[in-house]
Each structure stands twice: as C-alpha cells, then as structure tokens.
Design a protein around this motif. Structure first.
Motif, PDB file in Angstrom:
ATOM      1  N   ARG A  19       0.822  -1.308   0.017  1.00 22.73           N
ATOM      2  CA  ARG A  19      -0.086  -0.016   0.142  1.00 22.73           C
ATOM      3  C   ARG A  19       0.926   1.389  -0.004  1.00 22.73           C
ATOM      4  N   GLU A  20       1.876   1.385   0.713  1.00 18.15           N
ATOM      5  CA  GLU A  20       2.749   2.281   0.746  1.00 18.15           C
ATOM      6  C   GLU A  20       3.560   2.647  -0.660  1.00 18.15           C
ATOM      7  N   ILE A  25       3.949   5.763  -5.869  1.00 17.26           N
ATOM      8  CA  ILE A  25       3.728   5.610  -7.330  1.00 17.26           C
ATOM      9  C   ILE A  25       2.709   6.659  -7.623  1.00 17.26           C
ATOM     10  N   VAL A  26       1.489   6.553  -7.318  1.00 16.92           N
ATOM     11  CA  VAL A  26       0.300   7.344  -7.715  1.00 16.92           C
ATOM     12  C   VAL A  26       0.574   8.837  -7.171  1.00 16.92           C
ATOM     13  N   ALA A  27       1.307   9.071  -6.017  1.00 18.71           N
ATOM     14  CA  ALA A  27       1.532  10.551  -5.738  1.00 18.71           C
ATOM     15  C   ALA A  27       2.372  11.324  -6.589  1.00 18.71           C
ATOM     16  N   MET A  32      -3.600  11.767 -10.613  1.00 16.78           N
ATOM     17  CA  MET A  32      -4.099  10.969  -9.610  1.00 16.78           C
ATOM     18  C   MET A  32      -3.713  11.213  -8.104  1.00 16.78           C
ATOM     19  N   GLU A  33      -4.483  10.362  -7.406  1.00 19.04           N
ATOM     20  CA  GLU A  33      -4.217  10.673  -5.750  1.00 19.04           C
ATOM     21  C   GLU A  33      -4.975   9.590  -5.263  1.00 19.04           C
ATOM     22  N   ILE A  34      -4.273   9.112  -3.976  1.00 17.39           N
ATOM     23  CA  ILE A  34      -4.884   7.943  -3.366  1.00 17.39           C
ATOM     24  C   ILE A  34      -5.720   8.726  -2.260  1.00 17.39           C
ATOM     25  N   VAL A  35      -6.965   8.209  -2.361  1.00 14.64           N
ATOM     26  CA  VAL A  35      -7.887   8.466  -1.318  1.00 14.64           C
ATOM     27  C   VAL A  35      -7.918   7.757   0.060  1.00 14.64           C
ATOM     28  N   GLY A  36      -7.510   6.285  -0.183  1.00 17.69           N
ATOM     29  CA  GLY A  36      -7.311   5.678   0.980  1.00 17.69           C
ATOM     30  C   GLY A  36      -6.650   4.341   0.880  1.00 17.69           C
ATOM     31  N   GLY A  37      -6.316   3.457   1.816  1.00 16.00           N
ATOM     32  CA  GLY A  37      -5.926   2.183   1.602  1.00 16.00           C
ATOM     33  C   GLY A  37      -6.478   1.264   2.900  1.00 16.00           C
ATOM     34  N   ALA A  38      -6.921   0.050   2.387  1.00 24.64           N
ATOM     35  CA  ALA A  38      -7.770  -0.861   3.002  1.00 24.64           C
ATOM     36  C   ALA A  38      -6.757  -2.032   2.930  1.00 24.64           C
ATOM     37  N   GLU A  39      -6.961  -2.759   4.403  1.00 25.81           N
ATOM     38  CA  GLU A  39      -6.176  -4.284   4.452  1.00 25.81           C
ATOM     39  C   GLU A  39      -7.124  -5.363   4.358  1.00 25.81           C
ATOM     40  N   SER A  40      -8.461  -5.024   4.294  1.00 24.25           N
ATOM     41  CA  SER A  40      -9.409  -6.220   4.384  1.00 24.25           C
ATOM     42  C   SER A  40     -10.713  -5.754   3.536  1.00 24.25           C
ATOM     43  N   GLY A  41     -11.392  -6.771   3.426  1.00 27.00           N
ATOM     44  CA  GLY A  41     -12.668  -6.376   2.459  1.00 27.00           C
ATOM     45  C   GLY A  41     -13.789  -5.520   3.405  1.00 27.00           C
ATOM     46  N   ALA A  42     -13.805  -6.027   4.401  1.00 19.04           N
ATOM     47  CA  ALA A  42     -14.848  -4.965   5.251  1.00 19.04           C
ATOM     48  C   ALA A  42     -14.272  -3.411   5.160  1.00 19.04           C
TER      49      ALA A  42
END
Length: 210
Positions: A19-20, A25-27, A32-42
């Motif tokens: 994720r980091e 890369i996106v930054a 482009m921009e990253i709006v969030g990073g999730a580690e699970s489906g929920a």
C-alpha cells in the motif's frame, strides 16, 4: 476527466508495504491521488462508501475475503464502480474469474509501474485493460475443457497429498469414482501424472494452496 480533477484511487491490499509503495507511485502522478488504503474487504467497503473512488485497486487474497467477492460486493453497492485487480497471481483462471466478477483491469505485481498507471487511466476512461502477456495466456486456454466442481474437489485433495482411497473417504465417493475423476483431470489438463496436474493447476490459478 474534467480539467484539474485527479483520478481518485482506493488501494486494497493486506500488505502495508504494498500500500505504501502504491501510494508513492500514484502520488507522483499529476492526474492521480490515493484517497485511502484498506487491508481487508470490510474496511475496503467502508472506505468505498465513504470516498466513492474513481478506481479501486484490489488484491485477490485478503484476510477476510477474496478479491473476487469484494469486487462483486462493490458492484452490488455501486454498479458503475471501476476496479482493477493488482495481484501476484497471473494464472489464466484467476484472470477469468476476476473479469467475470466485474473487474475492468488486471495487473500483476512486479510489472513495470507504467503498466499499472496505464491501467488506471484506461479503466477510468471506461476501457478494459489486460496486459498483452496476460491476455495471451487467456487465449492459450480458451479451448480448454473446464474441470467440473467434483473434479476440482478431487484435485484439491490430490494437492494435499491424499491417495485415492483417502479422497474417496473425504468426499464420500467410491475409490473407483475417484480414479475416474483423476483420469479426467489429467486428460483435461494435458498432463501425465498427479504431480504435474497439481503444478499446472497452481500455475494457472485453478486451485490455490492456503
């Protein structure tokens, strides 16, 4: 994309380092921009509802679900959602399942970053994106006969090192029936023995060992 508006990307992967890396890369991209990073489906579903990203990057193996299920859940909430599978699995069957679930793109980790950026821009523009090397694998196996659900069960037990008698007991079928399924599996996968069948099945994504 309207002038000045960047592509908003949500990253779903259970590895913090991944994720980091994606965030970095996106930054660096002006569009482009990253709006969030999730580690699970929920967590991913919660973030999707909150941020409504333009493109969601989804790994196939998560702690609480699979990427296939997550994509279906996202589309159930937002039918117009655009998702890209970003994974280490490059088997043709994994690609087929991802596209069938509704993914618009498929990128393998380890490919050059330009491939990922191209995929994000293409999918955001309403196109599909599957790298040529991955697409070639799909074409190679288009005519392959699919394994039946029972054959998949038998193959998974073979991968666990079980013999025909043990497989029969586990699946509540006769040993002769197991032998019949094994013969069919070998024929469909174009191999000569059980070990080769497991090797091919793992490489193509027909089965996975957890």
């Amino acid at each position: 994309m309207s002038k000045g508006r960047r592509i908003r990307v949500l990253c779903v992967d259970d590895h913090p380092i991944v994720r980091e890396g994606l965030t970095r890369i996106v930054a660096l991209q002006p569009d482009m921009e990253i709006v969030g990073g999730a580690e699970s489906g929920a967590e991913a579903l919660k973030m999707f509802r909150e941020f409504n990203p333009d493109v969601t990057l989804v790994d196939l193996r998560l702690r609480d679900t699979t990427g296939f299920e997550l994509i279906r859940d996202i589309l159930a909430f937002s039918p117009s959602a655009r998702t890209i599978v970003l994974t280490s699995f490059e088997g043709d069957v994994d690609v087929e399942r991802a596209l069938a679930a509704g993914a618009k793109g498929y990128v393998v980790k380890g490919m050059v970053r330009e491939e990922l950026l191209e995929a994000i821009r293409a999918v955001h523009a309403g196109k599909r994106h599957v790298p040529s090397a991955i697409a070639a694998k799909l074409v190679d196996h288009l005519a392959s006969e699919k394994l039946t659900p029972r054959e998949l069960e038998v193959l998974k037990e073979i991968a666990r090192g079980k013999r025909n008698k043990e497989i029969g007991a586990e699946l509540s079928i006769a040993e002769d029936t197991v032998k019949m399924h094994v013969k069919s599996i070998l024929m469909k996968l174009g191999v000569n023995d059980r070990t080769e069948a497991v090797t091919i099945a793992l490489r193509r994504g027909i089965i996975h060992l957890h």
